[in-house]
Design a protein around this motif. Structure first.
Motif, PDB file in Angstrom:
ATOM      1  N   GLY A  29       0.695  -1.903   0.115  1.00 49.10           N
ATOM      2  CA  GLY A  29       0.151  -0.162  -0.456  1.00 49.10           C
ATOM      3  C   GLY A  29       0.768   0.918  -0.183  1.00 49.10           C
ATOM      4  O   GLY A  29       1.825   1.057   0.423  1.00 49.10           O
ATOM      5  N   PRO A  54     -12.398   6.736  -4.219  1.00 45.43           N
ATOM      6  CA  PRO A  54     -11.821   6.427  -2.543  1.00 45.43           C
ATOM      7  C   PRO A  54     -11.047   5.467  -2.661  1.00 45.43           C
ATOM      8  O   PRO A  54     -10.641   4.648  -3.250  1.00 45.43           O
ATOM      9  N   LEU A  55     -10.243   5.465  -1.219  1.00 47.57           N
ATOM     10  CA  LEU A  55      -9.542   4.814  -0.874  1.00 47.57           C
ATOM     11  C   LEU A  55      -9.780   4.377   0.676  1.00 47.57           C
ATOM     12  O   LEU A  55     -10.401   4.179   1.220  1.00 47.57           O
ATOM     13  N   HIS A  58      -7.279   1.972   6.649  1.00 46.99           N
ATOM     14  CA  HIS A  58      -6.231   0.432   7.382  1.00 46.99           C
ATOM     15  C   HIS A  58      -6.427   1.174   9.235  1.00 46.99           C
ATOM     16  O   HIS A  58      -6.111   2.063   9.021  1.00 46.99           O
ATOM     17  N   VAL A  91     -17.407  -1.842   4.301  1.00 45.69           N
ATOM     18  CA  VAL A  91     -17.770  -0.531   3.563  1.00 45.69           C
ATOM     19  C   VAL A  91     -19.119   0.225   3.965  1.00 45.69           C
ATOM     20  O   VAL A  91     -19.816  -0.440   3.968  1.00 45.69           O
ATOM     21  N   LEU A 109     -16.610   4.535   4.314  1.00 45.47           N
ATOM     22  CA  LEU A 109     -15.902   4.130   4.202  1.00 45.47           C
ATOM     23  C   LEU A 109     -15.716   3.443   4.086  1.00 45.47           C
ATOM     24  O   LEU A 109     -16.345   1.794   4.437  1.00 45.47           O
ATOM     25  N   LEU A 185     -18.238  -5.693  -3.976  1.00 41.37           N
ATOM     26  CA  LEU A 185     -18.041  -4.960  -4.666  1.00 41.37           C
ATOM     27  C   LEU A 185     -16.364  -5.613  -5.282  1.00 41.37           C
ATOM     28  O   LEU A 185     -16.450  -5.022  -6.528  1.00 41.37           O
TER      29      LEU A 185
HETATM   30  O1  TXA Z   1      -5.463  -5.333  -0.478  1.00 45.00           O
HETATM   31  C1  TXA Z   1      -5.942  -4.278  -0.298  1.00 45.00           C
HETATM   32  O2  TXA Z   1      -7.277  -3.981  -0.608  1.00 45.00           O
HETATM   33  C2  TXA Z   1      -5.013  -2.952  -1.034  1.00 45.00           C
HETATM   34  C3  TXA Z   1      -4.198  -3.440   0.993  1.00 45.00           C
HETATM   35  C4  TXA Z   1      -3.054  -2.144   0.317  1.00 45.00           C
HETATM   36  O3  TXA Z   1      -4.782  -2.588   1.253  1.00 45.00           O
HETATM   37  N1  TXA Z   1      -5.283  -1.720  -1.224  1.00 45.00           N
HETATM   38  C5  TXA Z   1      -6.272  -1.583  -2.336  1.00 45.00           C
HETATM   39  O4  TXA Z   1      -6.143  -0.226  -2.417  1.00 45.00           O
HETATM   40  O5  TXA Z   1      -6.483  -2.378  -3.232  1.00 45.00           O
HETATM   41  P1  TXA Z   1      -6.641   0.297  -4.264  1.00 45.00           P
HETATM   42  O6  TXA Z   1      -7.365   1.762  -4.049  1.00 45.00           O
HETATM   43  O7  TXA Z   1      -5.497  -0.350  -4.963  1.00 45.00           O
HETATM   44  O8  TXA Z   1      -8.726  -0.108  -3.911  1.00 45.00           O
HETATM   45  C6  TXA Z   1      -9.559   0.328  -3.518  1.00 45.00           C
HETATM   46  C7  TXA Z   1     -10.396   0.260  -3.974  1.00 45.00           C
HETATM   47  C8  TXA Z   1     -10.896   0.969  -5.339  1.00 45.00           C
HETATM   48  O9  TXA Z   1     -11.701  -0.113  -6.520  1.00 45.00           O
HETATM   49  C9  TXA Z   1     -12.126   1.699  -4.259  1.00 45.00           C
HETATM   50  O10 TXA Z   1     -12.909   2.704  -5.315  1.00 45.00           O
HETATM   51  C10 TXA Z   1     -13.092   0.627  -3.194  1.00 45.00           C
HETATM   52  O11 TXA Z   1     -11.835   0.186  -2.683  1.00 45.00           O
HETATM   53  N2  TXA Z   1     -13.264   1.759  -2.920  1.00 45.00           N
HETATM   54  C11 TXA Z   1     -12.831   2.325  -1.684  1.00 45.00           C
HETATM   55  N3  TXA Z   1     -13.920   3.432  -1.128  1.00 45.00           N
HETATM   56  C12 TXA Z   1     -15.229   3.062  -1.460  1.00 45.00           C
HETATM   57  C13 TXA Z   1     -15.901   3.179  -1.031  1.00 45.00           C
HETATM   58  N4  TXA Z   1     -16.208   4.018  -0.158  1.00 45.00           N
HETATM   59  N5  TXA Z   1     -17.132   2.615  -1.983  1.00 45.00           N
HETATM   60  C14 TXA Z   1     -17.047   1.802  -2.280  1.00 45.00           C
HETATM   61  N6  TXA Z   1     -15.720   0.746  -2.905  1.00 45.00           N
HETATM   62  C15 TXA Z   1     -14.561   2.053  -1.962  1.00 45.00           C
END
Ligand code: TXA
Ligand code: MG
Length: 318
Positions: A29, A54-55, A58, A91, A109, A185
């Motif tokens: 990450g 969005p992020l 952790h 979420v 979130l 999701l």
């Molecule tokens: O394994 C993992 O989840 C890794 C490690 C680093 O924790 N993180 C990861 O983050 O894969 P990222 O940003 O590459 O993917 C996060 C996904 C994205 O598709 C984002 O749109 C979704 O999570 N997401 C984040 N916040 C959201 C929310 N409030 N509602 C729906 N989807 C959300």
């Protein structure tokens, strides 16, 4: 420096609004203090990630979820109890104090507690939840070694914590609790079967029209080299004049003329295949091939997450 000293330094950086790449059990990450909008903005900049995506935040302790979200439904609590720390993101409706940049302005979130000693030590020492996407340029494959991060983001990151290879190898499973029925999701490191064994049926929708985690653009997790998934003898013939690499699940039985080849798991183990997936694609991607041909993988257990990533890598859509 010892690991302990490096983690201490990393926590100082996070507290000062800097960004640190760190290992988790899924992928590396790229983290910032979730309550520091400027730090989080740097994460978006370095990744070239669109601000509508969005992020995940952790945490190092499930008890901290309460401070970040309005309410935790009982099914979400059950999953937390069963799978945290681990590759599961939930979420929920967020508390007002979470900066908008973290959630891309959504009222929700995404939260998880990673199962990696370095990640947990970093979050604890930073004394804040850490907002972190995977540590890759937007649209590319997630990194599963510190080397992958160094290659792509090296000088733009304040510090990279090296914890070796990520044992799970695909990102966390994301389950949303915004509606009556929990919704999957994103398939990931905890299988749908395992989740349903704890909370009953979870809604899913096909790849094309998933109501989406906002960032789940169909073209994602993509190497530079085109990938095709439509594996057949006929297609092999079609590609015979091309410089083709193979990505296969198990040792192939038929006599394949193409080289190079990456075998995800000789013994046909889906967990092993997931752990090898991104590094194997990266190795093929480094060879300047015309094409990577991938064999399909059984869509059970972790196979669902693997096929999801392969379809996205292969997708021509944006
Ligand atoms: O394994 C993992 O989840 C890794 C490690 C680093 O924790 N993180 C990861 O983050 O894969 P990222 O940003 O590459 O993917 C996060 C996904 C994205 O598709 C984002 O749109 C979704 O999570 N997401 C984040 N916040 C959201 C929310 N409030 N509602 C729906 N989807 C959300
Ligand atoms: Mg990502």
């Amino acid at each position: 420096m010892s690991d302990k000293e490096t983690i201490h330094r990393a926590a100082e950086i996070i507290k000062e609004g800097g960004i640190v790449a760190f290992p988790t059990e899924t992928v590396y990450g790229l983290g910032a203090d979730a309550f520091n909008p400027l730090g989080v903005a740097r994460v978006f900049e370095v990744k070239r990630r669109p601000y509508f995506d969005p992020l995940i935040v952790h945490v190092a302790n499930p008890a901290n979820v309460k401070k970040l979200v309005k309410e935790t439904p009982s099914n979400a609590k059950k999953l937390i109890e069963r799978f945290w720390p681990g590759p599961l993101t939930i979420v929920l409706l967020k508390e007002e104090n979470i900066p908008d940049i973290v959630t891309a302005g959504l009222p929700t979130l995404a939260i998880r507690m990673p199962n990696h000693p370095m990640a947990l030590a970093l979050i604890k020492e930073s004394k804040c939840p850490i907002a972190a996407p995977s540590a890759n340029p937007f649209g590319y494959l997630s990194p599963t070694t510190a080397e992958h991060v160094r290659d792509q983001l090296g000088d733009q990151v304040d510090l990279i914590l090296d914890g070796g290879s990520c044992p799970v190898g695909v990102e966390s499973t994301i389950v949303s609790f915004l509606e009556e029925k929990p919704m999957l999701l994103r398939p990931g490191g905890v299988s749908l079967e395992e989740i349903e064994s704890v909370i009953g049926e979870v809604g899913t929708s096909p790849f094309e029209d998933r109501p989406t985690a906002p960032g789940m653009l169909s073209k994602h997790y993509a190497p530079r080299t085109p990938i095709v998934l439509d594996w057949s003898e006929k297609n092999l013939d079609l590609y015979k004049d091309k410089n083709v690499g193979l990505l296969v699940f198990q040792e192939p039985g038929n006599d394949l003329k193409f080289r190079p080849m990456e075998i995800l798991s000789k013994r046909g183990d889906l967990r092993e295949a997931a752990a090898n997936l991104f590094a194997a694609i990266r190795r093929l991607d480094a060879l300047n091939l015309d094409l990577i041909v991938a064999t399909p993988i059984p869509e059970i257990g972790l196979g669902r997450a693997i096929m999801d990533r392969l379809r996205r890598a292969a997708s021509k859509g944006e």
